[in-house]
Write a protein that holds these residues in place. Structure first.
Motif, PDB file in Angstrom:
ATOM      1  N   SER A  39      -1.247  -7.309 -10.445  1.00 44.76           N
ATOM      2  CA  SER A  39      -0.559  -7.956  -9.328  1.00 44.76           C
ATOM      3  C   SER A  39      -0.897  -9.436  -9.358  1.00 44.76           C
ATOM      4  O   SER A  39      -1.994  -9.821  -9.772  1.00 44.76           O
ATOM      5  N   ALA A  40       0.001 -10.252  -8.885  1.00 46.60           N
ATOM      6  CA  ALA A  40      -0.249 -11.691  -8.800  1.00 46.60           C
ATOM      7  C   ALA A  40      -0.976 -12.073  -7.506  1.00 46.60           C
ATOM      8  O   ALA A  40      -1.338 -13.229  -7.306  1.00 46.60           O
ATOM      9  N   THR A  41      -1.214 -11.104  -6.645  1.00 46.74           N
ATOM     10  CA  THR A  41      -1.830 -11.366  -5.347  1.00 46.74           C
ATOM     11  C   THR A  41      -3.309 -11.722  -5.491  1.00 46.74           C
ATOM     12  O   THR A  41      -4.031 -11.099  -6.281  1.00 46.74           O
ATOM     13  N   THR A  42      -3.746 -12.703  -4.728  1.00 47.72           N
ATOM     14  CA  THR A  42      -5.164 -13.045  -4.610  1.00 47.72           C
ATOM     15  C   THR A  42      -5.468 -13.304  -3.141  1.00 47.72           C
ATOM     16  O   THR A  42      -4.563 -13.542  -2.335  1.00 47.72           O
ATOM     17  N   SER A  43      -6.725 -13.232  -2.799  1.00 48.84           N
ATOM     18  CA  SER A  43      -7.190 -13.619  -1.469  1.00 48.84           C
ATOM     19  C   SER A  43      -8.593 -14.188  -1.629  1.00 48.84           C
ATOM     20  O   SER A  43      -9.252 -13.962  -2.651  1.00 48.84           O
ATOM     21  N   VAL A  44      -9.051 -14.917  -0.622  1.00 46.07           N
ATOM     22  CA  VAL A  44     -10.359 -15.563  -0.718  1.00 46.07           C
ATOM     23  C   VAL A  44     -11.276 -15.062   0.384  1.00 46.07           C
ATOM     24  O   VAL A  44     -10.900 -15.043   1.555  1.00 46.07           O
ATOM     25  N   THR A  50     -12.898 -15.224  -4.867  1.00 47.94           N
ATOM     26  CA  THR A  50     -11.471 -14.918  -4.941  1.00 47.94           C
ATOM     27  C   THR A  50     -11.254 -13.502  -5.464  1.00 47.94           C
ATOM     28  O   THR A  50     -11.693 -13.160  -6.562  1.00 47.94           O
ATOM     29  N   ALA A  51     -10.581 -12.701  -4.648  1.00 45.96           N
ATOM     30  CA  ALA A  51     -10.237 -11.328  -5.033  1.00 45.96           C
ATOM     31  C   ALA A  51      -8.883 -11.329  -5.737  1.00 45.96           C
ATOM     32  O   ALA A  51      -7.974 -12.060  -5.356  1.00 45.96           O
ATOM     33  N   HIS A  52      -8.782 -10.508  -6.740  1.00 45.27           N
ATOM     34  CA  HIS A  52      -7.526 -10.252  -7.434  1.00 45.27           C
ATOM     35  C   HIS A  52      -7.161  -8.799  -7.183  1.00 45.27           C
ATOM     36  O   HIS A  52      -8.032  -7.972  -6.915  1.00 45.27           O
ATOM     37  N   TYR A  53      -5.882  -8.469  -7.294  1.00 43.73           N
ATOM     38  CA  TYR A  53      -5.408  -7.151  -6.888  1.00 43.73           C
ATOM     39  C   TYR A  53      -4.698  -6.410  -8.012  1.00 43.73           C
ATOM     40  O   TYR A  53      -4.169  -7.015  -8.952  1.00 43.73           O
ATOM     41  N   ASP A  59       2.492   8.989 -10.430  1.00 43.46           N
ATOM     42  CA  ASP A  59       3.685   9.853 -10.486  1.00 43.46           C
ATOM     43  C   ASP A  59       4.931   9.140  -9.972  1.00 43.46           C
ATOM     44  O   ASP A  59       5.736   9.710  -9.236  1.00 43.46           O
ATOM     45  N   GLY A  60       5.078   7.871 -10.327  1.00 43.26           N
ATOM     46  CA  GLY A  60       6.257   7.099  -9.953  1.00 43.26           C
ATOM     47  C   GLY A  60       6.215   6.486  -8.568  1.00 43.26           C
ATOM     48  O   GLY A  60       7.111   5.734  -8.199  1.00 43.26           O
ATOM     49  N   ALA A  61       5.190   6.790  -7.780  1.00 45.92           N
ATOM     50  CA  ALA A  61       5.039   6.185  -6.451  1.00 45.92           C
ATOM     51  C   ALA A  61       4.140   4.960  -6.574  1.00 45.92           C
ATOM     52  O   ALA A  61       3.111   5.003  -7.256  1.00 45.92           O
ATOM     53  N   GLU A  62       4.539   3.871  -5.917  1.00 46.02           N
ATOM     54  CA  GLU A  62       3.772   2.626  -5.993  1.00 46.02           C
ATOM     55  C   GLU A  62       3.092   2.327  -4.657  1.00 46.02           C
ATOM     56  O   GLU A  62       3.676   2.526  -3.592  1.00 46.02           O
ATOM     57  N   ASN A  63       1.864   1.849  -4.748  1.00 43.28           N
ATOM     58  CA  ASN A  63       1.099   1.385  -3.596  1.00 43.28           C
ATOM     59  C   ASN A  63       0.682  -0.048  -3.929  1.00 43.28           C
ATOM     60  O   ASN A  63      -0.284  -0.279  -4.651  1.00 43.28           O
ATOM     61  N   ALA A  64       1.454  -1.011  -3.416  1.00 39.59           N
ATOM     62  CA  ALA A  64       1.271  -2.413  -3.778  1.00 39.59           C
ATOM     63  C   ALA A  64      -0.074  -2.953  -3.288  1.00 39.59           C
ATOM     64  O   ALA A  64      -0.455  -2.749  -2.137  1.00 39.59           O
ATOM     65  N   ASP A  65      -0.771  -3.610  -4.197  1.00 42.89           N
ATOM     66  CA  ASP A  65      -2.018  -4.320  -3.880  1.00 42.89           C
ATOM     67  C   ASP A  65      -3.057  -3.429  -3.208  1.00 42.89           C
ATOM     68  O   ASP A  65      -3.803  -3.861  -2.334  1.00 42.89           O
ATOM     69  N   ALA A  66      -3.147  -2.177  -3.630  1.00 42.44           N
ATOM     70  CA  ALA A  66      -4.047  -1.213  -2.998  1.00 42.44           C
ATOM     71  C   ALA A  66      -5.461  -1.222  -3.585  1.00 42.44           C
ATOM     72  O   ALA A  66      -6.334  -0.536  -3.073  1.00 42.44           O
ATOM     73  N   ALA A  67      -5.680  -1.985  -4.643  1.00 42.72           N
ATOM     74  CA  ALA A  67      -7.009  -2.089  -5.246  1.00 42.72           C
ATOM     75  C   ALA A  67      -7.329  -3.561  -5.451  1.00 42.72           C
ATOM     76  O   ALA A  67      -6.436  -4.363  -5.714  1.00 42.72           O
ATOM     77  N   TRP A  68      -8.595  -3.900  -5.301  1.00 45.78           N
ATOM     78  CA  TRP A  68      -8.977  -5.289  -5.536  1.00 45.78           C
ATOM     79  C   TRP A  68     -10.305  -5.365  -6.262  1.00 45.78           C
ATOM     80  O   TRP A  68     -11.081  -4.431  -6.290  1.00 45.78           O
ATOM     81  N   PHE A  69     -10.526  -6.532  -6.867  1.00 46.54           N
ATOM     82  CA  PHE A  69     -11.748  -6.778  -7.623  1.00 46.54           C
ATOM     83  C   PHE A  69     -12.033  -8.269  -7.634  1.00 46.54           C
ATOM     84  O   PHE A  69     -11.149  -9.089  -7.353  1.00 46.54           O
ATOM     85  N   TYR A  70     -13.273  -8.614  -7.912  1.00 51.34           N
ATOM     86  CA  TYR A  70     -13.705 -10.010  -7.985  1.00 51.34           C
ATOM     87  C   TYR A  70     -14.144 -10.299  -9.415  1.00 51.34           C
ATOM     88  O   TYR A  70     -15.246  -9.943  -9.816  1.00 51.34           O
ATOM     89  N   VAL A  84     -14.233  -2.151  -8.668  1.00 42.97           N
ATOM     90  CA  VAL A  84     -12.918  -2.103  -8.025  1.00 42.97           C
ATOM     91  C   VAL A  84     -13.047  -1.342  -6.709  1.00 42.97           C
ATOM     92  O   VAL A  84     -13.699  -0.293  -6.652  1.00 42.97           O
ATOM     93  N   ALA A  85     -12.414  -1.859  -5.653  1.00 44.76           N
ATOM     94  CA  ALA A  85     -12.385  -1.199  -4.347  1.00 44.76           C
ATOM     95  C   ALA A  85     -10.933  -0.901  -3.980  1.00 44.76           C
ATOM     96  O   ALA A  85     -10.002  -1.471  -4.557  1.00 44.76           O
ATOM     97  N   PHE A  86     -10.760  -0.011  -2.991  1.00 45.41           N
ATOM     98  CA  PHE A  86      -9.425   0.457  -2.621  1.00 45.41           C
ATOM     99  C   PHE A  86      -9.213   0.406  -1.118  1.00 45.41           C
ATOM    100  O   PHE A  86     -10.158   0.464  -0.338  1.00 45.41           O
ATOM    101  N   TRP A  87      -7.933   0.369  -0.723  1.00 47.63           N
ATOM    102  CA  TRP A  87      -7.524   0.454   0.681  1.00 47.63           C
ATOM    103  C   TRP A  87      -6.086   0.912   0.709  1.00 47.63           C
ATOM    104  O   TRP A  87      -5.609   1.501  -0.256  1.00 47.63           O
TER     105      TRP A  87
END
Length: 93
Positions: A39-44, A50-53, A59-70, A84-87
């Motif tokens: 994902s191109a998403t980041t947050s600080v 800075t977290a990247h996502y 199975d074809g279902a998408e959960n956008a930006d549901a994992a992040w890492f530093y 890696v963490a999840f939400w």
């Protein structure tokens, strides 16, 4: 053993998670790479950096930006490096 599940699939499993601010950070090598989509998403975070996502694809279902890492955490957050963490509906238990 701690597991992360989404859309009926185990996406991460480890007995070596680090809990920071209530979130389990899994070692990157314990996450199923086949479900991760860049994902191109980041947050600080002021103290972690800075977290990247990743988005999840199960199975074809998408959960956008549901994992992040530093990728380059600040020194006080070094414990989350290479983890890696999840939400967003991912169940961690």
């Amino acid at each position: 053993m701690v597991e992360a599940r989404w859309n009926g699939a185990v996406i991460a499993r480890s007995d070596d998670t680090v809990v920071v601010e209530g979130n389990h950070y899994f070692p990157a090598n314990s996450v199923d790479p086949s479900v991760l989509r860049p994902s191109a998403t980041t947050s600080v975070c002021p103290w972690k950096g800075t977290a990247h996502y990743y988005s999840l694809d199960v199975d074809g279902a998408e959960n956008a930006d549901a994992a992040w890492f530093y990728p380059d955490p600040k020194p006080e957050a070094e414990a989350v490096r290479d983890r890696v963490a999840f939400w967003k509906g991912v169940t961690v238990s």
